[in-house]
Enzyme design. Structure first.
Site, PDB file in Angstrom:
ATOM      1  N   LYS A 109      31.104   0.191 -12.402  1.00  0.00           N
ATOM      2  CA  LYS A 109      32.439   0.733 -12.673  1.00  0.00           C
ATOM      3  C   LYS A 109      32.297   2.179 -13.144  1.00  0.00           C
ATOM      4  CE  LYS A 109      34.212  -3.502 -12.298  1.00  0.00           C
ATOM      5  NZ  LYS A 109      35.106  -3.937 -11.238  1.00  0.00           N
ATOM      6  N   HIS A 118      31.962 -10.976  -0.834  1.00  0.00           N
ATOM      7  CA  HIS A 118      33.085 -10.858  -1.761  1.00  0.00           C
ATOM      8  C   HIS A 118      34.329 -11.426  -1.097  1.00  0.00           C
ATOM      9  CE1 HIS A 118      36.152  -9.216  -4.413  1.00  0.00           C
ATOM     10  NE2 HIS A 118      35.195  -9.084  -5.303  1.00  0.00           N
TER      11      HIS A 118
END
Length: 465
Positions: A165, A284
């Site tokens: 992130k 994902h």
């Protein structure tokens, strides 16, 4: 004898309560909400018809084939307990309706036009039974759990990951730096965020190169095999394979794909490439909640998980359970078993409508990620067991001292939980105490424990039986 035109009830042809299912049939359990005035038998038969050979009127070309051989059959209907005007309709499909080795074709039939059918207020596919005769036409996961452990030389514990992130906006070099810090600190994997493809601020080739440098440096320092899920998802299949080829040339162990937004055809192509070239494949599930969140319409995630095991992937995100209600825990563990195990018995208390036998298809590692931190480690270790990936994004990068200490805190917490479990201690009851004991000799873990001691995510379960 001329053919008799006109409209007739679906149930006359497609509702067959006496039908005995064959071992080769694909079986589906649909949650059906009929429009007012439509009997459940007609609604169930309509689902069977519209997802197989039927159309709204009798057509003369029906006489040119054997409908009895090819039609879907609604063979059982039961009301849903506690719900008004909702039914589970069980439908059997003959195997010859589907192209071999194609999840795309299977879904086009079973969850195609029928979901827009006017006689139904809502429709949800709750479960599918994939027969061995069909699953044997698929390659499945590129490698599977055991081969992955052997490649990584990591045994007897869950694997640790971290999503880098901020998910968007970092330059390639800073991204590589964040990866290096996490891997150096003790994580097994770091991860591209699912939205990271090849944007103006960080083109894919630059990211891959800086990441490979981070990987080799961290491996040299720690003596452990490391990986980073390089997201190969792209706008075309050709571009996706090009990225996977470059990853292989860099000598990295794993790539990644967003299988729902990328599509099953692209995913299966990538899975085949990965097996042929020794790459692991992380999956994902971006967009899954659009499909599986509403409890009366869409497709349950356990079906999307089964489809992924057929199409191919070595890891897939599977929720976390922690901090949610018990009912959701059972349902989540139901599809986690369907991902990992060879044989799973029917168990309605866990949402498993059919016994599933996977024969030789390898297992998939479930990935727990989203809002988890060191205090969750005992519960995650107990719930998911060794064959899982525990992924802490903010729970690594949010450490007050930085990424590497955040990684150290997670690794120490995990090793403490695994050791305690192996000594016979009860993680569910003694979890907090185990973490506190470990934090006495790890200042990194102590700092993590302090910063996240009050954080909880408690909401009502969306998904009930």
């Amino acid at each position: 004898v001329g053919f008799k035109a006109g409209v007739k009830d679906y149930k006359l042809t497609y509702y067959t309560p006496d039908y005995e299912t064959l071992d080769t049939d694909i079986l589906a359990a649909f949650r059906v909400t009929p429009q007012p005035g439509v009997p459940p038998e007609e609604a169930g038969a309509a689902v069977a018809a519209e997802s197989s050979t039927g159309t709204w009127t009798t057509v003369w070309t029906d006489g040119l084939t054997s409908l009895d051989r090819y039609k879907g059959r609604c063979y059982h209907i039961e009301p849903v307990a506690g719900e008004e005007n909702q039914y589970i309709a069980y439908v059997a499909y003959p195997l010859d309706l589907f192209e071999e080795g194609s999840v795309t074709n299977m879904f086009t039939s079973i969850v195609g036009n029928v979901f827009g059918f006017k006689a139904l207020r809502a429709l949800r596919l709750e479960d599918l039974r994939i027969p061995p005769a069909y699953s044997k036409t698929f390659q499945g996961p590129p490698h599977g759990i055991q081969v992955e452990r052997d490649k990584l030389n990591k045994y007897g514990r869950p694997l640790l990951g971290c999503t880098i992130k901020p998910k968007l906006g970092l330059s390639a070099k800073n991204y590589g730096r964040a990866v290096y810090e996490c891997l150096r600190g003790g994580l097994d994997f770091t991860k591209d965020d699912e939205n990271v493809n090849s944007q103006p601020f960080m083109r894919w080739r630059d990211r891959f190169v800086f990441f490979a440098e981070a990987l080799y440096k961290a491996q040299a320092e720690t003596g452990e095999i490391k990986g980073h899920y390089l997201n190969a998802t792209a706008g075309t299949c050709e571009e996706m394979i090009k990225r996977a080829v470059f990853a292989r040339e860099l000598g990295v162990p794993i790539v990644m794909h967003d299988y729902l937004t990328g599509g099953f055809t692209a995913n299966t192509s990538l899975a085949h490439y990965c097996r042929d070239n020794g790459l692991l494949l992380h999956i994902h599930r971006a967009m899954h909640a659009v499909i599986d969140r509403q409890k009366n319409h869409g497709i349950h995630f356990r079906v999307l998980a089964k489809a992924l095991r057929l199409s191919g992937g070595d890891h897939i995100h599977a929720g976390t359970v922690v901090g949610k209600l018990e009912g959701e825990r059972d349902i989540t563990l139901g599809f986690v078993d369907l991902l990992r195990d060879d044989y799973v018995e029917k168990d309605r208390s866990r949402g498993i409508y059919f016994t599933q036998f996977w024969v030789s298809i390898p297992g998939v590692l479930p990935v727990a990620s989203g809002g988890i931190h060191v205090w969750h480690m005992p519960a995650l270790t107990e719930i998911f067991g060794d064959d899982s990936v525990l992924q802490f994004g903010g729970g690594t990068l949010g450490h007050p001292w930085g990424n590497a200490p955040g990684a150290v805190a997670n690794r120490v917490a995990l090793e403490a939980c695994v050791q305690a479990r192996n000594e016979g201690r009860d993680l569910a009851r003694e979890g907090n105490e185990i973490i506190r004991e470990a934090s006495k000799w790890s200042t990194e873990l102590a700092a993590a424990c302090e910063i996240w001691k009050e954080i909880k995510f408690v909401f009502e379960a969306m998904d009930t039986l």
